[in-house]
Design a protein around this motif. Structure first.
Motif, PDB file in Angstrom:
ATOM      1  N   PRO A 197    -102.657  44.191  26.040  1.00 17.59           N
ATOM      2  CA  PRO A 197    -101.330  44.798  26.259  1.00 17.59           C
ATOM      3  C   PRO A 197    -100.243  44.071  25.462  1.00 17.59           C
ATOM      4  O   PRO A 197     -99.302  44.698  24.993  1.00 17.59           O
ATOM      5  N   ASP A 198    -100.394  42.725  25.282  1.00 14.46           N
ATOM      6  CA  ASP A 198     -99.368  41.987  24.541  1.00 14.46           C
ATOM      7  C   ASP A 198     -99.248  42.504  23.121  1.00 14.46           C
ATOM      8  O   ASP A 198     -98.152  42.744  22.613  1.00 14.46           O
ATOM      9  N   VAL A 199    -100.410  42.664  22.469  1.00 12.94           N
ATOM     10  CA  VAL A 199    -100.379  43.152  21.084  1.00 12.94           C
ATOM     11  C   VAL A 199     -99.727  44.532  21.048  1.00 12.94           C
ATOM     12  O   VAL A 199     -98.888  44.825  20.184  1.00 12.94           O
ATOM     13  N   GLN A 200    -100.091  45.382  22.017  1.00 12.00           N
ATOM     14  CA  GLN A 200     -99.508  46.730  22.048  1.00 12.00           C
ATOM     15  C   GLN A 200     -97.980  46.655  22.185  1.00 12.00           C
ATOM     16  O   GLN A 200     -97.233  47.312  21.451  1.00 12.00           O
ATOM     17  N   ALA A 201     -97.540  45.813  23.118  1.00  6.74           N
ATOM     18  CA  ALA A 201     -96.094  45.733  23.375  1.00  6.74           C
ATOM     19  C   ALA A 201     -95.360  45.243  22.124  1.00  6.74           C
ATOM     20  O   ALA A 201     -94.340  45.812  21.716  1.00  6.74           O
ATOM     21  N   TRP A 202     -95.862  44.189  21.480  1.00 10.54           N
ATOM     22  CA  TRP A 202     -95.178  43.620  20.300  1.00 10.54           C
ATOM     23  C   TRP A 202     -95.205  44.621  19.144  1.00 10.54           C
ATOM     24  O   TRP A 202     -94.216  44.785  18.429  1.00 10.54           O
ATOM     25  N   ALA A 203     -96.353  45.279  18.954  1.00 12.10           N
ATOM     26  CA  ALA A 203     -96.466  46.222  17.827  1.00 12.10           C
ATOM     27  C   ALA A 203     -95.514  47.395  18.031  1.00 12.10           C
ATOM     28  O   ALA A 203     -94.833  47.837  17.095  1.00 12.10           O
ATOM     29  N   LEU A 204     -95.443  47.887  19.272  1.00 14.42           N
ATOM     30  CA  LEU A 204     -94.551  49.037  19.530  1.00 14.42           C
ATOM     31  C   LEU A 204     -93.087  48.630  19.376  1.00 14.42           C
ATOM     32  O   LEU A 204     -92.259  49.396  18.886  1.00 14.42           O
ATOM     33  N   HIS A 205     -92.793  47.401  19.811  1.00 15.74           N
ATOM     34  CA  HIS A 205     -91.405  46.928  19.648  1.00 15.74           C
ATOM     35  C   HIS A 205     -91.050  46.873  18.167  1.00 15.74           C
ATOM     36  O   HIS A 205     -89.976  47.308  17.743  1.00 15.74           O
ATOM     37  N   SER A 206     -91.989  46.343  17.380  1.00 17.49           N
ATOM     38  CA  SER A 206     -91.760  46.254  15.941  1.00 17.49           C
ATOM     39  C   SER A 206     -91.598  47.648  15.339  1.00 17.49           C
ATOM     40  O   SER A 206     -90.734  47.888  14.485  1.00 17.49           O
ATOM     41  N   LEU A 207     -92.405  48.573  15.838  1.00 16.17           N
ATOM     42  CA  LEU A 207     -92.310  49.960  15.352  1.00 16.17           C
ATOM     43  C   LEU A 207     -90.924  50.533  15.660  1.00 16.17           C
ATOM     44  O   LEU A 207     -90.294  51.208  14.824  1.00 16.17           O
ATOM     45  N   SER A 208     -90.420  50.212  16.874  1.00 15.39           N
ATOM     46  CA  SER A 208     -89.091  50.751  17.242  1.00 15.39           C
ATOM     47  C   SER A 208     -88.018  50.213  16.294  1.00 15.39           C
ATOM     48  O   SER A 208     -87.089  50.920  15.926  1.00 15.39           O
ATOM     49  N   LEU A 209     -88.181  48.941  15.856  1.00  9.51           N
ATOM     50  CA  LEU A 209     -87.209  48.376  14.899  1.00  9.51           C
ATOM     51  C   LEU A 209     -87.271  49.151  13.580  1.00  9.51           C
ATOM     52  O   LEU A 209     -86.248  49.464  12.971  1.00  9.51           O
ATOM     53  N   ILE A 210     -88.494  49.432  13.145  1.00  8.65           N
ATOM     54  CA  ILE A 210     -88.646  50.118  11.853  1.00  8.65           C
ATOM     55  C   ILE A 210     -88.087  51.544  11.938  1.00  8.65           C
ATOM     56  O   ILE A 210     -87.364  51.996  11.045  1.00  8.65           O
ATOM     57  N   VAL A 211     -88.383  52.234  13.044  1.00  8.13           N
ATOM     58  CA  VAL A 211     -87.853  53.604  13.210  1.00  8.13           C
ATOM     59  C   VAL A 211     -86.324  53.562  13.128  1.00  8.13           C
ATOM     60  O   VAL A 211     -85.691  54.382  12.466  1.00  8.13           O
ATOM     61  N   ASP A 212     -85.760  52.562  13.798  1.00  8.24           N
ATOM     62  CA  ASP A 212     -84.300  52.474  13.873  1.00  8.24           C
ATOM     63  C   ASP A 212     -83.688  52.167  12.510  1.00  8.24           C
ATOM     64  O   ASP A 212     -82.630  52.678  12.165  1.00  8.24           O
ATOM     65  N   LEU A 213     -84.380  51.317  11.710  1.00 10.17           N
ATOM     66  CA  LEU A 213     -83.740  50.793  10.507  1.00 10.17           C
ATOM     67  C   LEU A 213     -84.187  51.467   9.217  1.00 10.17           C
ATOM     68  O   LEU A 213     -83.584  51.263   8.172  1.00 10.17           O
ATOM     69  N   ALA A 214     -85.275  52.255   9.267  1.00 10.46           N
ATOM     70  CA  ALA A 214     -85.757  52.855   8.017  1.00 10.46           C
ATOM     71  C   ALA A 214     -84.929  54.064   7.612  1.00 10.46           C
ATOM     72  O   ALA A 214     -85.016  54.553   6.494  1.00 10.46           O
ATOM     73  N   GLY A 215     -84.133  54.576   8.571  1.00  7.29           N
ATOM     74  CA  GLY A 215     -83.229  55.675   8.204  1.00  7.29           C
ATOM     75  C   GLY A 215     -83.976  56.958   7.882  1.00  7.29           C
ATOM     76  O   GLY A 215     -85.054  57.225   8.420  1.00  7.29           O
ATOM     77  N   PRO A 216     -83.429  57.756   6.955  1.00 10.96           N
ATOM     78  CA  PRO A 216     -84.011  59.081   6.662  1.00 10.96           C
ATOM     79  C   PRO A 216     -85.447  59.001   6.132  1.00 10.96           C
ATOM     80  O   PRO A 216     -86.208  59.961   6.244  1.00 10.96           O
ATOM     81  N   LEU A 217     -85.844  57.816   5.590  1.00 14.19           N
ATOM     82  CA  LEU A 217     -87.216  57.696   5.078  1.00 14.19           C
ATOM     83  C   LEU A 217     -88.245  57.941   6.178  1.00 14.19           C
ATOM     84  O   LEU A 217     -89.381  58.290   5.905  1.00 14.19           O
ATOM     85  N   TYR A 218     -87.803  57.724   7.424  1.00 11.77           N
ATOM     86  CA  TYR A 218     -88.789  57.777   8.512  1.00 11.77           C
ATOM     87  C   TYR A 218     -89.119  59.206   8.948  1.00 11.77           C
ATOM     88  O   TYR A 218     -90.070  59.420   9.687  1.00 11.77           O
ATOM     89  N   HIS A 219     -88.330  60.185   8.478  1.00 11.67           N
ATOM     90  CA  HIS A 219     -88.477  61.558   8.997  1.00 11.67           C
ATOM     91  C   HIS A 219     -89.908  62.082   8.966  1.00 11.67           C
ATOM     92  O   HIS A 219     -90.346  62.757   9.884  1.00 11.67           O
ATOM     93  N   VAL A 220     -90.624  61.738   7.896  1.00 11.41           N
ATOM     94  CA  VAL A 220     -92.006  62.247   7.807  1.00 11.41           C
ATOM     95  C   VAL A 220     -92.873  61.733   8.937  1.00 11.41           C
ATOM     96  O   VAL A 220     -93.843  62.388   9.338  1.00 11.41           O
ATOM     97  N   HIS A 221     -92.526  60.559   9.448  1.00  7.29           N
ATOM     98  CA  HIS A 221     -93.391  59.943  10.472  1.00  7.29           C
ATOM     99  C   HIS A 221     -92.979  60.311  11.893  1.00  7.29           C
ATOM    100  O   HIS A 221     -93.640  59.888  12.831  1.00  7.29           O
ATOM    101  N   VAL A 222     -91.866  61.055  12.042  1.00  5.51           N
ATOM    102  CA  VAL A 222     -91.344  61.252  13.412  1.00  5.51           C
ATOM    103  C   VAL A 222     -92.374  61.941  14.308  1.00  5.51           C
ATOM    104  O   VAL A 222     -92.661  61.471  15.418  1.00  5.51           O
ATOM    105  N   GLU A 223     -92.969  63.031  13.825  1.00  3.74           N
ATOM    106  CA  GLU A 223     -93.883  63.785  14.714  1.00  3.74           C
ATOM    107  C   GLU A 223     -95.080  62.961  15.145  1.00  3.74           C
ATOM    108  O   GLU A 223     -95.344  62.828  16.342  1.00  3.74           O
ATOM    109  N   PRO A 224     -95.826  62.364  14.174  1.00  2.00           N
ATOM    110  CA  PRO A 224     -96.985  61.559  14.621  1.00  2.00           C
ATOM    111  C   PRO A 224     -96.572  60.422  15.561  1.00  2.00           C
ATOM    112  O   PRO A 224     -97.274  60.130  16.532  1.00  2.00           O
ATOM    113  N   THR A 225     -95.415  59.787  15.270  1.00  2.00           N
ATOM    114  CA  THR A 225     -95.002  58.664  16.141  1.00  2.00           C
ATOM    115  C   THR A 225     -94.736  59.175  17.551  1.00  2.00           C
ATOM    116  O   THR A 225     -95.141  58.560  18.541  1.00  2.00           O
ATOM    117  N   LEU A 226     -94.078  60.328  17.627  1.00  2.00           N
ATOM    118  CA  LEU A 226     -93.746  60.883  18.947  1.00  2.00           C
ATOM    119  C   LEU A 226     -95.026  61.205  19.712  1.00  2.00           C
ATOM    120  O   LEU A 226     -95.153  60.914  20.905  1.00  2.00           O
TER     121      LEU A 226
END
Length: 1705
Positions: A602-631
């Motif tokens: 669970p620790d790895v999951q929690a840290w990886a997801l937190h890191s993912l949330s940072l990337i979603v927040d900061l990657a801006g419009p580049l992230y649009h392609v990944h929105v559906e799979p991430t959701l």
């Protein structure tokens, strides 16, 4: 250790129960209980202390046991009083409890913890009750000097003084300036006497430096007076050279070294305090002198280890403290000031970090500040903000360290506390040193050479390698903290790290930590890695870092490295704003997807997801392609990860939140993909809402909040609101405080706050609906049905202790209020009233107040107090802060109603509309409640609430003062509440009231008196008396001032009193002026008005009488205050010229604090002083004024003159000149550059003061005689007009311009007159030319008054009528010929400007007048042309009337006839007349709009006012006559009527060459028109007036005609008049117009007949029909008179209107 831990737990329990659950009354009772406990323990200690065995007494178990109980009791007592604020005043005044005595009695307890906590408790009392600060300081200093041979007393009382000094900056009222001197003397005394007695030398040294360090917190104003002495003390405490230090080392023993180190640590602490609190005094010179001891302090630092070895363990603590204090000081100094010592200090720092004294893991206090707050959420609930963080810190810090406590660092007692903490909790010195070392390393590392950095990093890396086990982790932790801090500094100052080798070492250091077993260290290392990339800022380096992490994550299988490196990927994005490549993003996302599905950890999951949330927040419009799979991933994990792994769910919540933000407004779309995404988001929220963990629920709520922001239609509001209310208002939750998470409550309130900004009404309805259909298990502890969500939130606000949450609740309520208060008026007012009425002992307070009223008035006030029905109150005993908020809400409600419509302030209208629709509600119907609430608040124990109450009262008085009382005409609705207003104000003038409350009350008093609500002077006297009592206090001068507070507070109070009096005086004078104007107006109309006038004036002159008694004193005080203000506004370079002892109302030391008070009140005082000087006409000068040298308390000092050089008596002229320049100087200084936030009232008051000033001859002669001054003033006014759009300001400025011009005219006239008198015998030719332009006609811009006036007028005119600007008329923006309809204000401005223009030639020489005349004529005629438009009722527009008046003034100027300018004027005036005539010829389209009457009037003005040679030139005369002809033929009776009137005046022109051509051309036409009337009788009043006017013209012509032609004219006129007569039969059936015409003709015949009897008789003889007609008309008239006389026989006073003579034949 254990003791500190236990004390913390006990304190927490006390705070949560006594502080959190009890109301104010119960808290006061609890405080009394705690005091009893303190007294009991005191007795125990006294008994143990008095034991005869001196050695054994300290070790007795009793004292050891009692000290911890005392610490907890004192802490809770302090916190209680702190939260009660001024409401605790009765508790402290209660002698039976003896709170202060109890606390002071334990200040010299044997235990240092108790002494410190007692001092802290005193500090809390001082912050809560500012009136006690001075009193307690005096008491403690006095005890300190009395008991200076007792070590306990010395430390105890010095702690107390230091703590009280720390409280001063929290008290808005301060302490008297002289206290600083007393404390400085005490401190020096302690330091000097330290060496006399070795038993207490340590304590005295510590106490002395502690007092000096605490003194610094009072700021530069106090400290600068003691600076030289302190610099000397600092210099003396350190050895002056390295040699002295060497000799020192060889001498002394461990005790003397202990004292020495303690003293030097104290000195360093005092320097740090100085640098932190007195930055304003740090000039280069002071810094140089301050840093003299630094090198020797650093030398001592390097020698410490050898000294420590020589003298043994007893020096351990004191040497650590010295280190700590030196590091702290160096960290706040700019590194360039100690460049020479950097290397030496850096060596010591490296040793401190790598060979720590302690084996304690310090990560929990070193690392959190270095991690990003969002990343800390990964590390479990212990590091998050919770209600019980106070305790949880114990767990976090581990077993070996119990957390901070005051006794570790007594110097922290005067510092500002960290937010949310009640008592400062400094860590033990061993840990503090590491903390200070990491901070200082950060500063120094970024300032050493790059080559040196490599050595330092390698040394640090080696030391990590060389240690083993737990020690290695401690070293690694210290090193990473220090390095991370240095990266932070480098990033802030945009520095670079250095060459490749430095980067490599840095990377090794960070990567090692990234794989540490301590999760906190991993978190900090990931942040450090990202900052490293930020500082290096090279994309290849960054890509390399990411690649390292990719490789690690692919190969590693252990949890530690997978968590560390996954977070590193997210952090890299945080500082590099998205690494622009899509490949990199795809790689990151791919790896994190894989890790987040690793169900084994669970620790790895929690840290990886937190890191993912940072990337979603900061990657801006580049992230649009990944929105559906991430959701999809997030949803799948939400449904599959077991709820027990709450941390994974929290990370998923953060991911969902950032995804919603990324999608943003797209979520509103209607396409299927968007709809699917939206559903997924809502589903995710629903899953999280059902999660048992509070933090996951908080995430769900913030996700829904985001969704509501972007797609409000798709969020089910009712279910969201009911979910929020259940969490927030569930009874079980509130009682059992631990179960509800602070973060969850914050999320709920933040969400509510957003919802109510859009849909307040719906949210409120859903909340009430929820209760109606509520389930069994939902039992809110508040009755929402009755008080709604708003009331529930108010209740929550009262119970909640977290500041941020309280702020959010207030914001939510404010949003609800702004959108709903007007619709739900009664509901909101009742809420506020319930909160205010639940005040502690309101009834007792109020009834005491009102008993002082006279018997007749008691009823009113007792109505307010007798509402003590014991029914259930929805708010039981709310805290004072909640009541203050309720009072502020009342003011906001009034403001909302103000913008909602006038019915809220008009009782007749409100009652009508209420009858029509009973659901309507209006504020004016609740006036009694408003007054009552203001009264309750204004008479409370809490000073803040009193201020809010007085503000509410002020708002009510200002808004309702003019509302009439329909049942008693001539009275206003507020009049019935005068007893209540008096009762609310009286307590504020009691001697013990704080000055800020009194100052506010003065403002209310003046508003009440000035509002005119009370017309009866006897009733007014009650409130007036309060102001008189304050004035007496002001007169007493500085000597009688209150010694409790800072001197600037008495400045505030004095100025508030003077401002209040100024307001009353201004209103009294203005009322009197208005009534005088009205009276003059009445006299013009009719005489009988005098009686009624006398009644009316009584009230205004009465108000003046009230002020008059004190005017003599007031005027002096006003002038003194203005003189102070003038001194304070001088630029800083004149500071040396300010009086050394200060001004009349401020002291030199508190000058900065006094400034705002002067800025707040100068404008009204200036206006009042100007009015007073005007009323005395600058003539009256007090006979004793010069002689007494304007004695100190009451009157101003003469400006900065030395008494010896001062003249003994000033002449009245000098005194007047000084006063004139004072008022003028202040006004010009302010108007030159009013700050953008300068209040409108101030600008208007300033302009009015100038108007008043120039209203009397003496100041006018001053400004008239000084042209430069006049020009300067006009330029200032011009700038003001350009920068301020307000019409009121512009009109007031124009009035001042007019007066300046008038002054200049008077001056020129006077010069001309005196020149004529002097040169009476000489020839006229030699007369010098007076006026501007001299004999050349030239005007110099910048020097010329005329030019400045013209500039200003043109500015006003072109702004209102852009067509006047010749440059603009060509531009397409301004269509010529389109008439503008000006606003009323615009018209008034134009009229004022024109009036000024017409006066300009009067101040010119003849040649000068010729230069300005074309401009003036162009502008006046331009305004006439542009605004002469027909109005419906035939009135002239204001601008036209003004331009005609200005034209008349201009044309009749003596310059037009002066020899030197006559010809030029004649030519120019002819051109102007042509311009006017040309207006008709613009084309037919405009003629409908154009008003002929205005233009004809203009022509008439030319004909009548200029010399004949202007208009008698034939071509012009013809055109003028032509225009009159056209007008005579007009179809519009109004035009004809006006035309006749104008011709009437032209025909009577004394000069025949002017009038005859008009008579010859137009008289026949007039007579013809009148003859035609016989056939067409007038049908209405307008036509009748035309005929009457025509007859008047012909009658006048007859009178002016020459003898031989007169008979012909009479012969023409008589038949016309007779044709208007009616016989008796026709008279009965005639219309009103015909009857009026008949009477008018008859009257005229009666006058003309006797005048020209021969012609009359001839005509009668020759025309029998006319004679018959006349006789029958006369007969008919007599008949009607007889009838009337019969009717009026009873009332013989009135005779008939026409007395007939029948025998004139």
């Amino acid at each position: 250790m254990d003791a500190i831990g236990c004390r913390r737990c006990v304190s927490f329990i006390l705070r949560a129960t006594v502080g959190g659950l009890l109301g104010e009354k119960a808290q006061i009772a609890a405080a009394k209980e705690i005091c009893q406990a303190i007294w009991k323990l005191k007795k125990v200690v006294d008994a143990a202390m008095s034991d005869s065995n001196l050695e054994a007494r300290i070790t007795t178990t009793d004292i050891m046991a009692s000290q911890h109980v005392l610490v907890c009791a004192l802490q809770e007592l302090g916190s209680l009083i702190h939260s009660l604020g001024t409401t605790a005043a009765p508790l402290l005044q209660d002698s039976s409890t003896g709170v202060l005595e109890a606390v002071i009695s334990v200040i010299h307890h044997p235990s240092i913890s108790v002494r410190l906590t007692a001092a802290w408790c005193l500090r809390c009392i001082a912050v809560a009750l500012p009136s006690y600060v001075s009193l307690l300081l005096d008491r403690c200093i006095e005890r300190l000097s009395a008991l200076k041979s007792s070590p306990e007393a010395v430390t105890g009382y010095s702690f107390a003084v230091a703590a009280l000094l720390g409280a001063v900056k929290h008290s808005p009222l301060g302490i008297p300036h002289g206290k600083g001197k007393v404390i400085m003397t005490a401190a020096e005394d302690l330091l000097c006497s330290a060496s006399q007695n070795s038993r207490i030398s340590l304590q005295r040294t510590q106490a002395g430096w502690l007092l000096i360090a605490a003194l610094m917190t009072l700021g530069p104003a106090v400290v600068q007076h003691h600076l030289p002495r302190m610099l000397l003390l600092w210099k003396c405490v350190f050895p002056s050279s390295p040699k002295d230090l060497e000799t020192e080392k060889t001498r002394g023993d461990s005790f003397t070294w202990q004292v020495t180190l303690e003293g030097r640590a104290g000195a360093l602490c005092a320097i740090k305090s100085f640098v932190s609190h007195c930055a304003g005094l740090l000039t280069d010179e002071v810094v140089q002198r301050l840093l003299l001891p630094l090198p020797s302090a650093v030398d001592l630092l390097t020698q410490l280890s050898s000294i420590y070895k020589s003298y043994g363990n007893s020096l351990k603590t004191s040497s650590t403290v010295f280190r700590y204090k030196l590091y702290e000081l160096l960290a706040v100094l700019p590194p360039k000031t100690y460049e020479g010592s950097i290397c030496a200090v850096l060596k010591e720092l490296v040793v401190d970090l790598t060979v720590p004294d302690s084996q304690i893991d310090a990560s929990t206090f070193l690392l959190p500040p270095l991690c990003h707050e969002n990343d800390l959420l990964l590390l479990g609930p212990l590091l998050q903000e919770t209600d019980h963080r106070f305790i949880e810190e114990q767990l976090v810090l581990g077993n070996s360290i119990a957390g901070g406590s005051l006794e570790y660092d007594p110097y922290s007692i005067y510092e500002k506390v960290a937010k949310g903490d009640s008592v400062p909790k400094p860590l033990p010195p061993v840990l503090s040193v590491i903390s200070a070392a990491t901070r200082l390393f950060g500063v120094m590392f970024s300032h050493v050479a790059e080559s040196h950095r490599l050595q330092v990093l390698e040394q640090l890396l080696n030391s990590i390698k060389q240690t083993k086990g737990s020690r290695q982790q401690i070293v690694q932790l210290n090193v990473v903290s220090a390095f991370s801090t240095s990266l932070k500094h480098l990033a802030n100052c945009k520095g670079s790290l250095g060459p490749e080798e430095v980067r490599r070492s840095a990377l090794t250091l960070v990567m090692g930590a990234l794989e540490s077993s301590n999760p906190l260290l991993r978190c900090a290392a990931a942040e450090c890695l990202a900052r490293l990339a930020q500082v290096v800022s090279d994309s290849a380096f960054t890509a390399g870092l990411a690649q390292v992490s990719f490789d690690k994550l692919k190969s590693a299988r252990d949890v530690v490295s997978r968590t560390g490196h996954s977070l590193a990927l997210g952090c890299l994005y945080r500082y590099l704003g998205g690494i622009g490549s899509t490949q990199h993003l795809n790689a990151c996302v791919g790896i994190l997807y894989t890790l987040s599905q690793d169900s084994t950890s669970p620790d790895v999951q929690a840290w990886a997801l937190h890191s993912l949330s940072l990337i979603v927040d900061l990657a801006g419009p580049l992230y649009h392609v990944h929105v559906e799979p991430t959701l999809s991933l997030v949803l799948m994990l939400l449904l599959t990860v077991p709820p027990a792994y709450a941390e994974v769910h929290q990370s998923l919540g953060r991911c969902l939140n950032t995804l919603i933000t990324t999608l943003g407004p797209e979520l509103q779309g209607s396409s299927t993909t968007v709809s699917a995404l939206r559903t997924s988001c809502l589903l995710g929220c629903a899953v999280m809402q059902d999660h048992p963990d509070c933090l996951v629920q908080a995430q769900a709520i913030s996700c829904l909040q985001q969704l509501h922001m972007f797609a409000p239609r798709h969020v089910n509001l009712s279910s969201l609101v009911s979910c929020l209310c259940e969490i927030l208002l569930d009874n079980s939750v509130l009682v059992n405080l631990c179960s509800s998470y602070l973060l969850l409550r914050r999320a709920v309130v933040a969400c509510l706050c957003q919802l109510v900004q859009r849909e307040a009404a719906e949210v409120s309805e859903h909340a009430v609906a929820l209760v109606k259909e509520s389930r069994e298990d939902f039992t809110p502890d508040v009755n929402i049905r009755e008080i709604g969500l708003e009331g529930a939130l108010l209740g929550l606000l009262d119970k909640e202790l977290d500041q941020r949450l309280c702020q959010d609740i207030k914001e939510t309520l404010t949003h609800m209020l702004t959108s709903m208060a007007v619709e739900k008026l009664s509901f909101w007012l009742k809420l506020c009233k319930d909160v205010l009425a639940a005040s502690a002992d309101f009834n007792t307070v109020a009834s005491v107040d009102t008993t002082q009223e006279e018997a007749s008035k008691v009823d009113d006030a007792s109505v307010l107090t007798s509402d003590s029905d014991e029914r259930f109150h929805p708010f039981s005993n709310p805290r004072w802060s909640t009541r203050v908020f309720a009072a502020e809400c009342v003011c906001k409600i009034i403001r909302q109603c103000e913008s909602a419509g006038s019915a809220h302030f008009d009782i007749t209208l409100a009652q009508e509309r209420k009858q029509r629709d009973s659901r309507d509600d209006f504020l004016v119907l609740h006036l009694a409640d408003l007054i009552r609430m203001a009264f309750m608040a204004a008479t409370d124990h809490s000073d803040q609430l009193r201020l809010s109450g007085l503000q509410t009262l002020l708002t009510v008085v200002r808004k309702f003062a003019a509302v009439p009382e329909p049942e008693f005409p001539g009275h206003v609705i507020l009049e019935q509440y005068q007893a209540n207003v008096g009762a609310a104000l009286r307590p504020a003038f009691a001697p013990e009231t704080p000055p800020d409350v009194t100052a506010k009350a003065c403002q209310v008093c003046s508003a009440w008196i000035a509002s005119g609500v009370v017309s009866d002077l006897n009733d007014l006297r009650r409130v007036h008396q309060l102001l008189v009592s304050s004035l007496v206090k002001v007169q007493a001068g500085k000597e009688a001032q209150n010694q409790q507070y800072s001197e600037s507070t008495s400045t505030m109070e004095v100025l508030a009193v003077l401002k209040a009096w100024a307001e009353v005086y201004i209103v009294a004078v203005e009322k009197q002026k208005n009534q005088r104007d009205a009276h003059n107006h009445c006299l013009k109309i009719a005489n009988p008005a005098e009686e009624s006038y006398r009644d009316v004036t009584s009230s205004s002159s009465g108000l003046l009488d009230l002020v008059h008694a004190d005017l003599g004193i007031l005027s002096k005080l006003w002038l003194a205050a203005l003189q102070d203000f003038a001194l304070l506004t001088l630029p800083s370079e004149y500071a040396s010229q300010l009086p050394a002892e200060g001004g009349t109302f401020y002291t030199a030391e508190t000058i900065e604090n006094a400034r705002p008070h002067y800025y707040n009140s100068w404008a009204l005082i200036l206006y009042a002083a100007a009015l007073w000087l005007t009323s005395t006409g600058f003539i009256a000068v007090d006979p004793d004024e010069g002689v007494t040298n304007l004695s100190r308390p009451v009157t101003p000092t003469t400006m900065c003159q030395d008494s010896s050089s001062r003249p003994s008596v000033k002449s009245p002229e000098d005194v007047n000149t000084e006063r004139f320049h004072l008022i003028l100087g202040i006004s010009v200084e302010f108007l030159c550059s009013p700050r953008s936030d300068a209040a409108m009232e101030n600008i208007i008051a300033c302009l009015r003061a100038l108007q008043a000033l120039f209203d009397v001859p003496w100041p006018r002669s001053k400004i008239g005689g000084d042209q430069e001054l006049g020009v300067e003033l006009l330029n200032v006014l011009h700038r003001l007009i350009l920068t301020r759009e307000s019409p009121d300001i512009q009109l007031a400025a124009l009035e001042v311009v007019r007066l300046i011009l008038f002054a200049s005219q008077e001056h020129v006239k006077e010069k001309r007159r005196s020149a004529e008198v002097d040169d009476g015998a000489a020839e006229k030719e030699t007369l010098p030319e007076f006026g501007e332009g001299k004999d050349t006609g030239g005007l110099v811009p910048g020097k010329s008054l005329v030019f400045a006036t013209l500039e200003l007028c043109v500015c006003i005119l072109v702004r209102q009528l852009p067509q006047l600007n010749p440059k603009l008329t060509c531009s397409p923006a301004v269509q010529s010929g389109k008439h503008l309809f000006l606003s009323e204000d615009g018209s008034r401005l134009v009229a004022a400007a024109l009036l000024i223009l017409s006066d300009v030639p009067a101040i010119c020489s003849p040649e000068g007048s010729v230069s300005v005349l074309p401009t003036i004529l162009y502008l006046i005629i331009g305004v006439l042309k542009e605004t002469a438009v027909k109005l419906k009722d035939g009135q002239l527009p204001l601008t036209v009337a003004a331009s005609l008046q200005a034209l008349k003034g201009l044309l009749s100027s003596p310059m037009a006839r002066a020899e030197k300018s006559r010809t030029a004027w004649t030519d120019l005036l002819r051109s102007a007349l042509v311009t006017v005539l040309d207006c008709w010829d613009k084309g037919d389209g405009l003629l409908q709009e154009l008003d002929e009457v205005s233009l004809l009037t203009a022509i008439t003005v030319f004909v009548m006012s200029t010399s004949p040679e202007v208009t008698t030139i034939e071509c012009l005369q013809k055109r003028c006559i032509e225009k009159f002809k056209i007008a005579l033929d007009s179809k519009d009776p109004l035009v004809q009527h006006k035309c006749y009137q104008l011709l009437h005046s032209i025909f009577q022109h004394p000069n025949k060459t002017v009038s005859y051509p008009y008579i010859h051309s137009l008289a026949p036409a007039i007579v013809e028109k009148l003859q035609e009337t016989e056939k067409a009788k007038p049908e209405n009043a307008a036509e009748l007036q035309v005929i009457q006017e025509g007859i008047k013209v012909v009658t006048a012509l007859t009178a002016t005609a020459e003898e031989e032609h007169r008979a012909q004219l009479v012969a023409c006129l008589l038949p016309i008049l007779i044709s208007f007569l009616l016989d008796e039969n026709a008279l009965v059936s005639a219309t009103n117009s015909e009857k009026s015409l008949h009477e008018f003709a008859l009257q005229n015949l009666m006058q003309i007949g006797p005048q020209y009897s021969s012609v009359f008789k001839k005509l009668m003889a020759s025309s029998p029909t006319l004679k018959a007609r006349l006789e029958s008309a006369v007969k008919g008239n007599q008949e009607s008179i007889k009838v009337k006389t019969a009717k009026h026989a009873k009332n013989p006073g009135k005779s008939s209107s026409i007395q007939l003579k029948t025998n004139f034949l």
